[in-house]
Design a protein around this motif. Structure first.
Motif, short mmCIF file in Angstrom:
data_model
loop_
_atom_site.label_atom_id
_atom_site.label_comp_id
_atom_site.label_asym_id
_atom_site.label_seq_id
_atom_site.Cartn_x
_atom_site.Cartn_y
_atom_site.Cartn_z
N VAL A 10 6.95 7.18 -37.62
CA VAL A 10 7.63 5.90 -37.90
C VAL A 10 7.68 5.68 -39.40
O VAL A 10 6.64 5.44 -40.03
N GLY A 11 8.88 5.77 -39.97
CA GLY A 11 9.07 5.67 -41.42
C GLY A 11 9.50 7.01 -41.96
O GLY A 11 8.74 7.98 -41.91
N ALA A 12 10.73 7.10 -42.44
CA ALA A 12 11.28 8.38 -42.92
C ALA A 12 11.46 8.35 -44.44
O ALA A 12 12.51 8.67 -44.96
N GLY A 13 10.37 7.94 -45.14
CA GLY A 13 10.45 7.82 -46.60
C GLY A 13 9.81 9.00 -47.31
O GLY A 13 9.83 10.14 -46.83
N VAL A 14 9.20 8.69 -48.46
CA VAL A 14 8.68 9.72 -49.36
C VAL A 14 7.61 10.60 -48.71
O VAL A 14 7.62 11.82 -48.83
N PRO A 75 5.79 1.13 -45.34
CA PRO A 75 5.04 0.48 -46.42
C PRO A 75 3.72 -0.15 -45.92
O PRO A 75 3.63 -0.60 -44.77
N SER A 76 2.74 -0.19 -46.82
CA SER A 76 1.35 -0.46 -46.43
C SER A 76 1.13 -1.76 -45.65
O SER A 76 0.39 -1.78 -44.67
N GLY A 77 1.80 -2.83 -46.07
CA GLY A 77 1.58 -4.12 -45.42
C GLY A 77 2.24 -4.23 -44.06
O GLY A 77 2.16 -5.29 -43.40
N LEU A 78 2.90 -3.16 -43.60
CA LEU A 78 3.48 -3.14 -42.24
C LEU A 78 2.65 -2.25 -41.31
O LEU A 78 2.96 -2.16 -40.11
N HIS A 79 1.61 -1.60 -41.84
CA HIS A 79 0.81 -0.70 -41.01
C HIS A 79 0.20 -1.44 -39.81
O HIS A 79 0.17 -0.92 -38.70
N VAL A 95 -2.41 6.60 -39.16
CA VAL A 95 -1.70 5.75 -40.11
C VAL A 95 -1.97 6.21 -41.54
O VAL A 95 -3.07 6.66 -41.87
N GLU A 96 -0.95 6.09 -42.37
CA GLU A 96 -1.12 6.43 -43.79
C GLU A 96 -2.10 5.48 -44.46
O GLU A 96 -2.35 4.38 -44.00
N LYS A 97 -2.61 5.90 -45.59
CA LYS A 97 -3.46 5.03 -46.42
C LYS A 97 -2.59 4.00 -47.13
O LYS A 97 -1.41 4.28 -47.34
N TRP A 168 9.20 -2.79 -52.13
CA TRP A 168 7.85 -3.22 -51.75
C TRP A 168 6.79 -2.82 -52.77
O TRP A 168 5.69 -3.36 -52.79
N ARG A 169 7.13 -1.86 -53.64
CA ARG A 169 6.12 -1.36 -54.57
C ARG A 169 5.75 -2.43 -55.59
O ARG A 169 6.60 -3.14 -56.11
N GLY A 170 4.47 -2.57 -55.85
CA GLY A 170 3.99 -3.52 -56.86
C GLY A 170 4.01 -4.96 -56.39
O GLY A 170 3.93 -5.87 -57.22
N MET A 181 -4.95 -0.43 -54.86
CA MET A 181 -4.62 -0.45 -53.43
C MET A 181 -3.66 0.68 -53.06
O MET A 181 -3.73 1.22 -51.95
N ASN A 182 -2.78 1.06 -53.98
CA ASN A 182 -1.86 2.13 -53.66
C ASN A 182 -2.44 3.50 -54.05
O ASN A 182 -2.80 4.30 -53.20
N GLN A 183 -2.57 3.75 -55.35
CA GLN A 183 -3.03 5.08 -55.78
C GLN A 183 -4.54 5.24 -55.67
O GLN A 183 -5.04 6.25 -55.14
N1 LIG Z 1 -1.38 10.03 -48.37
C1 LIG Z 1 -0.66 9.99 -49.48
O1 LIG Z 1 -0.94 10.73 -50.43
C2 LIG Z 1 0.50 9.05 -49.58
C3 LIG Z 1 1.52 9.31 -50.50
C4 LIG Z 1 2.61 8.44 -50.55
C5 LIG Z 1 2.65 7.32 -49.73
N2 LIG Z 1 1.62 7.08 -48.86
C6 LIG Z 1 1.63 5.88 -48.00
O2 LIG Z 1 2.67 6.03 -47.04
C7 LIG Z 1 3.29 4.76 -46.78
C8 LIG Z 1 4.79 4.90 -47.03
O3 LIG Z 1 5.01 5.21 -48.38
P1 LIG Z 1 6.38 5.90 -48.87
O4 LIG Z 1 6.21 6.17 -50.30
O5 LIG Z 1 6.74 7.00 -47.94
O6 LIG Z 1 7.38 4.66 -48.68
P2 LIG Z 1 8.98 4.68 -48.64
O7 LIG Z 1 9.43 3.34 -49.12
O8 LIG Z 1 9.50 5.90 -49.34
O9 LIG Z 1 9.32 4.87 -47.09
C9 LIG Z 1 9.02 3.89 -46.12
C10 LIG Z 1 10.04 4.03 -44.99
O10 LIG Z 1 9.68 3.11 -43.95
C11 LIG Z 1 10.89 2.56 -43.42
N3 LIG Z 1 10.55 1.29 -42.74
C12 LIG Z 1 10.17 0.12 -43.30
N4 LIG Z 1 9.91 -0.79 -42.34
C13 LIG Z 1 10.10 -0.18 -41.16
C14 LIG Z 1 9.97 -0.60 -39.81
N5 LIG Z 1 9.56 -1.83 -39.49
N6 LIG Z 1 10.26 0.29 -38.84
C15 LIG Z 1 10.67 1.54 -39.14
N7 LIG Z 1 10.83 1.98 -40.40
C16 LIG Z 1 10.53 1.15 -41.40
C17 LIG Z 1 11.77 2.39 -44.63
O11 LIG Z 1 13.15 2.27 -44.27
C18 LIG Z 1 11.47 3.68 -45.40
O12 LIG Z 1 12.33 4.72 -45.04
C19 LIG Z 1 2.60 3.75 -47.68
O13 LIG Z 1 1.61 3.05 -46.97
C20 LIG Z 1 1.94 4.60 -48.76
O14 LIG Z 1 0.75 4.02 -49.28
C21 LIG Z 1 0.57 7.94 -48.77
#
Ligand SMILES: NC(=O)c1ccc[n+]([C@@H]2O[C@H](COP(=O)([O-])OP(=O)(O)OC[C@H]3O[C@@H](n4cnc5c(N)ncnc54)[C@H](O)[C@@H]3O)[C@@H](O)[C@H]2O)c1
Length: 359
Positions: A10-14, A75-79, A95-97, A168-170, A181-183
């Motif tokens: 769930v979440g197709a981001g970074v 994003p973290s506050g939606l975990h 769940v991610e950190k 959402w960052r910052g 909280m993030n890094q």
């Molecule tokens: N373990 C690590 O080293 C590491 C590295 C980067 C990020 N993270 C964590 O991963 C999480 C995501 O970070 P990111 O950089 O990938 O964020 P991001 O903004 O790149 O991606 C988040 C994705 O979630 C989607 N999204 C948001 N709300 C949603 C919902 N309700 N339902 C479905 N999809 C939804 C967004 O559209 C987006 O594609 C954060 O909690 C961050 O702290 C961990």
């Protein structure tokens, strides 16, 4: 061999591709579904990683009976809200950190997973750095003796553009904080795992350079429950990036390590002993054939084993909340100028004013 465990992302981001690669590389896992509220992003990842089912909301995906584990990478506050919904639907959650950004939401996640008899694990992959594993073993066998200091310094560089790269960052509301909280949550989790739980903190915390609500720099002195003291530093405003450094000093010696390896391994009773040989940290981004040594892979593997053995994941919800509880105490101390007992801090978004000067 048992049928592979069916995962949804769930979440197709970074960070999502790291999960997709880890699941794809595991012989007992398959990635069945991808969810993103932005369907184009979900479809793009589905194409790249050959994921058969695509959804625009988690609620739709949760109706799929065959899905057993939900990896949450939003994003973290939606975990919290997504984790609670997945647990209620009888799915295990990885769940991610950070686990979440408030105490209340972390408690809800943990309670709900226990109530529904599902697993809750969190991604703190630094614990699996070969250096960290060797230090943990040394501490377990009391090589350092009574601990005196446990320090973690995390001096990173994030450009102003980084904070603009996603809304959402910052922010207090969804990032829950900044450099810590993030890094910094990674290194704090690692130091707590090594040095033990923290009892109380004194801190400064502020956005010194970046145009953000939350801190880009924080410094705290901490008292561990075992009596040791320590320093936690985190910044995203130091150029060039210095990475993370961990220092442990006990009555019988010193161990210092960083992202590259050991910097000191010096024991009073064995002055000639050198740091153990460990493999360099691996990243699947660099070498896919090394995936099984990657932290995300190890945590996916651990979730599969936790289900098979009906035990908690190694980084359970209870374990994962500890670093966040320390960070919340640091924020509270920064705001009030007082010592704060860990576990007694207020929610960070409830009191946005922070100490130590403005930008
Ligand atoms: N373990 C690590 O080293 C590491 C590295 C980067 C990020 N993270 C964590 O991963 C999480 C995501 O970070 P990111 O950089 O990938 O964020 P991001 O903004 O790149 O991606 C988040 C994705 O979630 C989607 N999204 C948001 N709300 C949603 C919902 N309700 N339902 C479905 N999809 C939804 C967004 O559209 C987006 O594609 C954060 O909690 C961050 O702290 C961990």
């Amino acid at each position: 061999m048992a049928d592979p465990i069916s995962f949804a992302l769930v979440g197709a981001g970074v960070i999502a591709p790291q999960h997709a690669r880890a699941i794809a590389a595991h012989p007992q896992a398959k990635l069945t579904a991808i969810v993103d509220k932005d369907l184009d992003k979900a479809r793009k990842m589905a194409d790249e990683f050959h994921i058969p089912r695509v959804f625009g909301s988690m609620e739709e995906m949760l109706k799929e009976d065959d899905i057993q584990v939900v990896n949450i990478t939003v994003p973290s506050g939606l975990h919290g809200s997504l984790s609670v919904a997945a647990s209620q639907a009888g799915k295990h959650v990885l769940v991610e950190k950070p686990l979440e950004i408030t105490s209340e939401k972390m408690t809800a996640m943990i309670d709900m997973s226990r109530k529904h008899g599902v697993k809750l694990g969190c991604i703190y992959q630094r614990r699996f750095m070969p250096t960290a594993v060797a230090v943990k073993e040394a501490l377990r066998s009391n090589r350092l003796g009574k601990l005196v200091l446990g320090d973690v310094y995390q001096k990173y560089y994030r450009s102003p553009e980084y904070y603009k790269s996603a809304g959402w960052r910052g922010t207090w509301a969804v990032d829950g904080g900044g450099a810590l909280m993030n890094q910094g949550v990674h290194g704090i989790d690692l130091m707590l795992w090594l040095a033990g739980d923290v009892e109380s903190v004194f801190a400064y915390s502020a956005p010194l350079l970046r145009d953000i609500e939350v801190e880009d720099t924080a410094v705290a002195v901490v008292k561990y429950k075992n009596g040791a003291f320590g320093v936690i530093q985190g910044t995203t405003s130091v150029y060039p990036n210095q990475g993370a450094r961990y220092e442990l000093h006990g009555e019988n010696g010193t161990i210092v390590f960083d992202d590259e390896g050991f910097r000191q391994w010096k024991l009073l009773d064995r002055p000639d002993e050198v740091a153990p040989e460990v493999e360099r940290r691996v990243s699947s981004k660099i070498d896919p054939s090394q995936m099984d040594k990657d932290g995300h892979y190890i945590l996916v593997d651990d979730m599969i084993r936790a289900i098979a053995e009906d035990r908690d994941p190694v980084v359970s919800g209870e374990e994962a909340r500890k670093a966040v509880d320390v960070i919340l105490a640091i924020y509270e101390s920064g705001r009030t100028g007082r010592e704060v007992i860990v576990g007694q801090a207020q929610a960070s978004e409830a009191a946005p004013g922070i100490s130590g000067g403005g930008r």
